[in-house]
Design a protein around this motif. Structure first.
Motif, PDB file in Angstrom:
ATOM      1  N   LEU A  36       0.829  -1.201   0.000  1.00  0.00           N
ATOM      2  CA  LEU A  36       0.000   0.000   0.000  1.00  0.00           C
ATOM      3  C   LEU A  36       0.865   1.253   0.000  1.00  0.00           C
ATOM      4  O   LEU A  36       1.840   1.348   0.743  1.00  0.00           O
ATOM      5  N   ASP A  37       0.474   2.216  -0.827  1.00  0.00           N
ATOM      6  CA  ASP A  37       1.142   3.503  -0.897  1.00  0.00           C
ATOM      7  C   ASP A  37       0.469   4.434   0.107  1.00  0.00           C
ATOM      8  O   ASP A  37      -0.721   4.719  -0.018  1.00  0.00           O
ATOM      9  N   PRO A  38       1.189   4.914   1.130  1.00  0.00           N
ATOM     10  CA  PRO A  38       0.546   5.767   2.147  1.00  0.00           C
ATOM     11  C   PRO A  38      -0.024   7.051   1.572  1.00  0.00           C
ATOM     12  O   PRO A  38      -0.916   7.650   2.168  1.00  0.00           O
ATOM     13  N   ALA A  39       0.477   7.475   0.398  1.00  0.00           N
ATOM     14  CA  ALA A  39      -0.032   8.693  -0.226  1.00  0.00           C
ATOM     15  C   ALA A  39      -1.274   8.438  -1.072  1.00  0.00           C
ATOM     16  O   ALA A  39      -1.915   9.394  -1.530  1.00  0.00           O
ATOM     17  N   ALA A  40      -1.618   7.174  -1.307  1.00  0.00           N
ATOM     18  CA  ALA A  40      -2.784   6.849  -2.133  1.00  0.00           C
ATOM     19  C   ALA A  40      -3.448   5.583  -1.602  1.00  0.00           C
ATOM     20  O   ALA A  40      -3.515   4.567  -2.290  1.00  0.00           O
ATOM     21  N   LEU A  41      -3.934   5.651  -0.382  1.00  0.00           N
ATOM     22  CA  LEU A  41      -4.576   4.486   0.219  1.00  0.00           C
ATOM     23  C   LEU A  41      -5.860   4.140  -0.539  1.00  0.00           C
ATOM     24  O   LEU A  41      -6.611   5.041  -0.932  1.00  0.00           O
ATOM     25  N   PRO A  42      -6.155   2.851  -0.723  1.00  0.00           N
ATOM     26  CA  PRO A  42      -7.355   2.465  -1.475  1.00  0.00           C
ATOM     27  C   PRO A  42      -8.615   2.472  -0.625  1.00  0.00           C
ATOM     28  O   PRO A  42      -9.668   2.038  -1.079  1.00  0.00           O
ATOM     29  N   PHE A  43      -8.520   2.920   0.618  1.00  0.00           N
ATOM     30  CA  PHE A  43      -9.666   2.898   1.511  1.00  0.00           C
ATOM     31  C   PHE A  43      -9.690   4.143   2.377  1.00  0.00           C
ATOM     32  O   PHE A  43      -8.709   4.879   2.495  1.00  0.00           O
TER      33      PHE A  43
END
Length: 271
Positions: A36-43
């Motif tokens: 997971l990218d902390p700058a673009a969380l999917p949730f």
């Protein structure tokens, strides 16, 4: 560092207010493992903590007792380790305050400093909601054999080509273990979604496959969300787990597709 954690070792209970007792843990540790990218969380989501053991002294030295709900945003850079939060709350036992509002403001400020984001603090707890008061469908009565208890197996997850459907599935069989002490963590989980119908037998096998898995509550819920999103491809998805109480605290992580409203705060009957 893990060796600095108060969890899993004897720690003297505090006799004076001490916000330094709060032990933050970077969320990136668990999210890196999920890609997971902390700058673009999917949730979107939050971690709702419910505290049953909170007390302080009024200006005359008379004890005041309360319960409280703390809501930590899922996009905060840090979570707070549970035993450290219990120790911190106990550090308020001998502190004097003229106004309960000051206690709430102080706790909110200290938790925000630890989490790296604003934390909502409210005194009182949500009402108990019974299992028969909504449209969630339990999957725990499925007559299936299960022989895998860890690590979590997303290969169990599948969905039908037909759909979409909109439903909420519930299981009280989620169990994982504390990654530091090995103690069991028990939870009920609600999975609400719209999309291809999720295979219920596979979902139950997947949830039970956490049984011997060691991970923090919040990380388990993020793993469930990301595995379901990847394997079943729902149009939208909401995962909420309500963990049973330990040391006067229960933790209720919620993760969902951005744009969804959070579920109503509630307590599971086991809480």
């Amino acid at each position: 560092m893990a060796s600095d954690l108060p969890l899993g070792r004897d720690v003297a209970y505090p006799r004076a207010y001490d916000p330094a007792l709060l032990f933050p843990i970077a969320r990136s540790a668990g999210r890196d493992a999920l890609g997971l990218d902390p700058a673009a969380l999917p949730f979107v989501g939050h971690d709702r903590w419910q505290a049953y053991e909170l007390a302080w002294l009024d200006a005359r030295g008379k004890p005041v007792v309360a319960t409280a709900t703390f809501t930590v945003p899922a996009d905060s850079p840090r979570l707070v380790e549970s035993k450290s939060l219990k120790l911190y709350l106990n550090s308020l036992n001998a502190a004097r305050f003229d106004d309960p509002g000051r206690v709430r403001e102080l706790i909110a400020a200290d938790l925000a400093e630890a989490a790296g984001a604003p934390v909502a603090v409210a005194f009182g707890l949500p009402a108990v909601a019974g299992q028969d008061r909504d449209d969630a469908q339990t999957i725990d009565d499925l007559e299936i054999g299960i022989d895998h208890y860890g690590p979590p197996q997303p290969d169990h997850l599948a969905s039908d080509a037909d759909g979409p459907v909109a439903e909420t599935l519930r299981s009280a069989l989620l169990k994982s273990n504390c990654p530091v002490t090995g103690q069991p963590d028990w939870a009920s989980v609600d999975i609400a979604y719209r999309g291809p119908r999720i295979d219920r037998a596979g979902l139950l096998r997947y949830l039970v496959s956490f049984r011997d898995h060691a991970e923090f509550h919040e990380q388990c819920v993020e793993r469930i969300f990301t595995d379901l999103a990847a394997r079943c491809r729902p149009q939208w998805l909401s995962v909420e787990a309500r963990y049973t109480r330990r040391g006067g605290l229960d933790i209720n992580p919620w993760r969902a597709t951005p744009g969804l409203e959070p579920p109503a705060a509630r307590r599971d009957p086991r809480q």
